[in-house]
Structure formats: structure tokens, C-alpha cells
Design an enzyme around this catalytic site. Structure first.
Site, PDB file in Angstrom:
ATOM      1  N   LYS A 154      -2.778  -1.946  -2.875  1.00 21.86           N
ATOM      2  CA  LYS A 154      -3.820  -1.079  -2.319  1.00 21.86           C
ATOM      3  C   LYS A 154      -3.438   0.350  -2.650  1.00 21.86           C
ATOM      4  O   LYS A 154      -2.425   0.860  -2.160  1.00 21.86           O
ATOM      5  CB  LYS A 154      -3.961  -1.283  -0.809  1.00 21.86           C
ATOM      6  CG  LYS A 154      -5.088  -0.445  -0.200  1.00 21.86           C
ATOM      7  CD  LYS A 154      -5.465  -0.897   1.203  1.00 21.86           C
ATOM      8  CE  LYS A 154      -6.526   0.010   1.787  1.00 21.86           C
ATOM      9  NZ  LYS A 154      -7.078  -0.467   3.077  1.00 21.86           N
TER      10      LYS A 154
ATOM     11  N   GLU B 222       0.824  -1.218   0.000  1.00 20.20           N
ATOM     12  CA  GLU B 222       0.000   0.000   0.000  1.00 20.20           C
ATOM     13  C   GLU B 222       0.859   1.271   0.000  1.00 20.20           C
ATOM     14  O   GLU B 222       1.166   1.825   1.049  1.00 20.20           O
ATOM     15  CB  GLU B 222      -0.945   0.023   1.215  1.00 20.20           C
ATOM     16  CG  GLU B 222      -1.868   1.236   1.206  1.00 20.20           C
ATOM     17  CD  GLU B 222      -2.742   1.347   2.455  1.00 20.20           C
ATOM     18  OE1 GLU B 222      -3.642   2.199   2.454  1.00 20.20           O
ATOM     19  OE2 GLU B 222      -2.524   0.596   3.427  1.00 20.20           O
TER      20      GLU B 222
END
Length: 296
Positions: free
Chosen positions: A214, A177
Site C-alpha cells: 500500500k 504500508e
């Protein structure tokens, strides 16, 4: 094998991933949004008791179902607690058929070169071993990008992928992420550099290995399609990043193939003071809106 079942579920199931992983730093804000002020607890232990109560209320709600919710990201403290008399990850997987993930980062280092990399994780191996005691499928770790700095962004992505390799070696699926701050004045410039860097780092992975990504919802529709289609990417999920649920869902609809992994936008409107009926109706409406946006 559980991992293979979970892999197929994430790969071909429909739905989104609920991010229920606020940790020490972000828990007070999550509780405040839930209608629990700082005067309701005296120490961290009491604070984590209250946030677990909130999470258990969400997870045990009938509408938190596997038809619309694919997975849930947990904080270490949550993983080690119980829901309905079972360890949280076991409850999610065995009772709900919802795939559990574990947040593994230890927060962010000071901002430098337009980014915040992750703090060192000296105990990562033991945390991953602990996760293997439960039916945890994968992990999540977060860095933040503010400026379109080629060096800074490469540092973020390289660190994420180096740690991802360590996670893969333990038999778990990493969610990488590298969040781009939605308030960045040069957000799209950051996205261009980030995509290039991710593509470069995907090539560094061994054949047959995969990660999940993400990412902040992009300025340009379908901008991450190349990553969604990449053989070394299992799934691309979107963070809400401070957008309201409505705005995040509208942006998500413009990016077919991405699914939601919302935190604040997911729990928006929930309150400790709500009756069980009001709470269930609110969470059901949230799940429905996010699920519909993730289907496209």
C-alpha cells in the site's frame, strides 16, 4: 478453502479496497468529518459505538457492492462487533463477497531519521489468532516516511517485512504500508529509495510467499510498475494520503495496475445528518469515481 477463494478474488477481481480502519487516534477526526463533534460522546466506548454505526451504515448500503468493492480494511474493534446480526468480517465475506482485512499495527513511534517506524506489537500473535476465528484474509500495518534518508527508509521497510513474515506464517496476507508523506519536499527522492528497498526486501521472502503493498501515489507516472509486476507482490494498492478524492483518483489513473485503498477520500462528503437517500447517493458517487480510477 475460504483463503484460496479470497486470494483469487483479490488477484483477479475488479474494484478497490475501502479503508474503514481508523483506530483510537484517528477516530475523532473521522467522526468530525462525518458531522459528529467531540461533544457527542464522553468516552472511547461511546466514540467507537458512533464510528461503528457510521461503518455499518456504509457496509449495509446496497451500493457498497462486490462489483466495485473488492475488500475492506477493519480496525480490531470493528472486527469484534456485528453488522446485521453477524460478526463484521462474516457479514462482509458471506453476505457481500467483499474480502475483509484487519489493521494490526499499534500506531507510530516518535519520528527519527526522517521516518516513523511502527510501535512494538507484543500481542500480534494473539491478534492474528483472533483474526483467524473470522474469515479475515489479510492484515494492514502503516509506517510513515518524511525524508529521503536511506537508513531511515530501510529501517521502515525491513521492519514491515519482518512483521509481514510473521503474518504469512499465520496463514494471512500482509499489506505492507510504508507511506510517504505527500507534503514531503523531497517526495520523489523518497520514492526512489523506497522502491529500491522494497525490491531488496522482496528477495528476502521465501519463494511462493507474497505480500500486498500500500503506497502513496507517486510523482512519476507508472513509477511502481516493477513492483506491480513482481511475482512476490499480489497487488499494489494506493493510499489517498490527504489528497482530495478527485486529486487522488486523477493520480491513480496515471498508474495502471494500481488500485485504490482510500480512507478519507472514500468517505469524503458523508454526513450523519444526511437522509438514507442522500447518504446512498453520496457513497455511490464516491464508489463509482474510485472504481473507475482503479480500473485503468
Amino acid at each position: 478453502m475460504e483463503y484460496e477463494k479470497q486470494l483469487q478474488r483479490i488477484k483477479s477481481g475488479s474494484g478497490f479496497i475501502a479503508a474503514l480502519d481508523q483506530s483510537g487516534g484517528s477516530t475523532p477526526k473521522a467522526l468530525e468529518n462525518y458531522g459528529v463533534g467531540g461533544d457527542a460522546y464522553d468516552n472511547d466506548e461511546a466514540m467507537f459505538d458512533l464510528v461503528h454505526e457510521m461503518r455499518a451504515r456504509i457496509m449495509t448500503c446496497d451500493c457498497f457492492d462486490n462489483e466495485r468493492v473488492l475488500g475492506a480494511i477493519l480496525f480490531e474493534d470493528t472486527m469484534e462487533r456485528e453488522v446485521n446480526g453477524k460478526p463484521t468480517a462474516n457479514y462482509l465475506w458471506e453476505d457481500k463477497n467483499i474480502v475483509p482485512f484487519l489493521k494490526v499495527d499499534k500506531g507510530l513511534a516518535e519520528q527519527m531519521d526522517g521516518v516513523q517506524v511502527m510501535r512494538p506489537m507484543p500481542n500480534l500473535n494473539s491478534l492474528l489468532d483472533k483474526a483467524k476465528n473470522y474469515p479475515v484474509f489479510g492484515t494492514k500495518m502503516r509506517s510513515v516516511i518524511y525524508e529521503p534518508s536511506v537508513d531511515g527508509i530501510e529501517l521502515v521497510v525491513q521492519q514491515q517485512f519482518d512483521v509481514a513474515k510473521q503474518i504469512i506464517s499465520k496463514g494471512l496476507m500482509p499489506i505492507v504500508e510504508p507511506e510517504i508523506d505527500i507534503n514531503s519536499s523531497k517526495k520523489h527522492d523518497c520514492e526512489i529509495i523506497l522502491k529500491t528497498s522494497i525490491l531488496h526486501n522482496l528477495e528476502r521472502l521465501n519463494d511462493g510467499h507474497q505480500v500486498m503493498l500500500k503506497l502513496t501515489l507517486p510523482e512519476e507516472e507508472g513509477f511502481y510498475q516493477e513492483l506491480i509486476d513482481h511475482p512476490k507482490v499480489l497487488k499494489v494498492v494506493a493510499l489517498s494520503g490527504g489528497y482530495s478524492r478527485h486529486d487522488a483518483c486523477e493520480k491513480l489513473k496515471q498508474n495502471p495496475g494500481m488500485i485504490a485503498s482510500f480512507s478519507r477520500a472514500f468517505t469524503e462528503g458523508l454526513s450523519k445528518q444526511q437522509s438514507d437517500e442522500e447518504f446512498a447517493a453520496t457513497i455511490n458517487a464516491s464508489i463509482d469515481e474510485i472504481y473507475e480510477a482503479s480500473k485503468i
